[in-house]
Design a protein around this motif. Structure first.
Motif: not given
Length: 447
Positions: A77-80, A163-170, A210-213, A249-252
């Motif tokens: 699962l990928t959560f944005l 997986h947690l990821d990010g984006a900007v909606i315009m 596996k958890l990628d933040v 675990l991967k985390l920023s």
């Protein structure tokens, strides 16, 4: 004889003559057909879900998890975390023109183009849509979203990857990477999504390998203070549930930032075109704390990341990055993060470790390595020592870690022995013994 009475093999052959959109439409016509359509062809086309975190999308995810056939095919699962940024569109609509940007190698051009009447109407429609989405988001119920996600994760039971990821909606169809626009609203949303997902994992009892933040999300981190605040609200039992079966675990993470959602912006209308271009390239400074601000000092307590890791006995890979966000430079208090991890955690199965951007005492790094002699891969990038020396660390790496196969070092700072060939020589001295003695002295700087 109706379609629903056909043998499964015959029905599946018929489906091979239909495209997937037609198969999906066919499933909506009849409950029995919906069940029969879920065969090898349909299941083989299922993609792993990637979606913005919203109540509507989480309801769809829950429905997916409730289907026994489809849910078995979902392993990732990928959560944005998305930021709704209407600032540029508001400015464009008000001025009646938009900017066309073109890159030419290391240079770029920005040209103002006037909206046509139709384009201006579309821009206003996009702006209204963004405002509506912002209003909907402001009324979101965190408890409802956690409950929906909890039920979905409980339905899946076991997952290989979140997986947690990010984006900007315009706009409806306009998206930018996390490196576009204002960083602070996105970081606040990213922290919120992190807390929603982790809370749902704990409450559902789901197992995640596996958890990628946000590890590879451009310019996006969770402040160490937010992680500590969240972890402090979990009991040891809940922390154990979270790390149960966790292998990677991967985390920023980052230094502290301002927590306020409402931050007064500077007057952007006074910015020159060059300043606007620099802001687009390097980001917005609003939201950063000064190193002299009391809120910037890391709390003298067990760090949240350590609390999350204490029960992760199955961990095989640990990849942590740290971003300095303080305006006037870093603070030595942040060396407590690595110190806390080194003193309070142990991962008997750890094979791969990567640490980037951290401040640390030399003894903390050394203790961590001594606890994990079976590491096969170690990466240290952009790390600085606040006390101690790299010399015993390098000695330990070369003499006491026989299984180490991959060592990746880059931009390390602190006391260390200079490479003999390039050791500084004392001026006006021809005494070889004196030069040799001086070459054995440690220097402080970049390795």
């Amino acid at each position: 004889m109706g379609w629903t009475t056909l043998p499964a093999e015959v029905f599946e052959i018929i489906l091979t003559y239909l495209d997937l959109d037609t198969v999906k439409a066919l499933r909506l016509t009849d409950r029995k057909l919906a069940e029969k359509c879920i065969g090898p062809r349909f299941l083989g086309s299922i993609q792993q879900p990637t979606f913005d975190v919203s109540p509507q999308n989480l309801r769809s995810l829950h429905a997916l998890a409730c289907n026994p056939a489809i849910s078995k095919m979902v392993y990732s699962l990928t959560f944005l975390a998305t930021s709704l940024d209407s600032s540029e569109l508001e400015k464009n609509v008000e001025s009646g023109k938009y900017i066309v940007r073109e890159c030419h190698g290391p240079f770029f051009t920005a040209t103002d183009v006037a909206y046509s009447p139709e384009e201006l109407l579309n821009a206003k429609s996009e702006l209204n849509w963004l405002k509506e989405q912002q209003e909907l988001r402001s009324n979101e119920s965190s408890s409802e979203m956690i409950e929906l996600l909890q039920l979905a994760l409980k339905g899946f039971g076991e997952l290989d990857f979140i997986h947690l990821d990010g984006a900007v909606i315009m706009g409806r169809s306009q998206r930018g990477s996390a490196g576009h626009g204002k960083w602070h609203p996105l970081w606040m949303r990213a922290s919120h999504v992190f807390s929603l997902v982790v809370t749902a994992i704990v409450k559902s009892g789901a197992s995640v390998k596996k958890l990628d933040v946000y590890r590879n999300t451009p310019r996006c981190c969770i402040s160490s203070g937010h992680i500590t605040s969240y972890a402090s609200g979990l009991s040891p039992k809940q922390l154990g549930i979270l790390s149960k079966g966790l292998e990677s675990l991967k985390l920023s993470m980052s230094a502290e930032i301002q927590n306020e959602l409402e931050i007064v912006e500077s007057d952007e209308d006074k910015l020159s075109e060059y300043d606007e271009a620099s802001r687009r390239t390097f980001g917005y400074s609003t939201g950063h704390l000064s190193r002299d601000d009391p809120r910037a000092v890391l709390a003298d307590e067990t760090q949240g990341i350590t609390s999350l890791l204490k029960s992760a006995s199955a961990l095989r890979e640990l990849d942590l990055s740290f971003r300095q966000t303080l305006v006037d430079g870093s603070l030595d208090s942040y060396d407590r993060i690595i110190e806390s991890i080194a003193n309070e955690t142990y991962f008997p199965r750890l094979e791969k470790c990567a640490l980037s951007g951290f401040l640390a005492k030399g003894d903390s790094f050394l203790l961590f390595l001594r606890k994990h002699p079976d590491l096969r891969s170690l990466t240290l990038h952009e790390c600085s020592l606040t006390a101690g020396s790299w010399t015993p660390i390098f000695s330990h790496l070369s003499q006491s870690m026989p299984k180490l196969e991959n060592l990746n070092l880059g931009n390390l700072f602190g006391k260390h022995m200079p490479y003999p060939k390039f050791a500084p020589r004392r001026p006006n001295s021809n005494d070889e013994k004196q030069d040799e003695e001086h070459g054995e002295q440690e220097i402080d700087g970049m390795l």
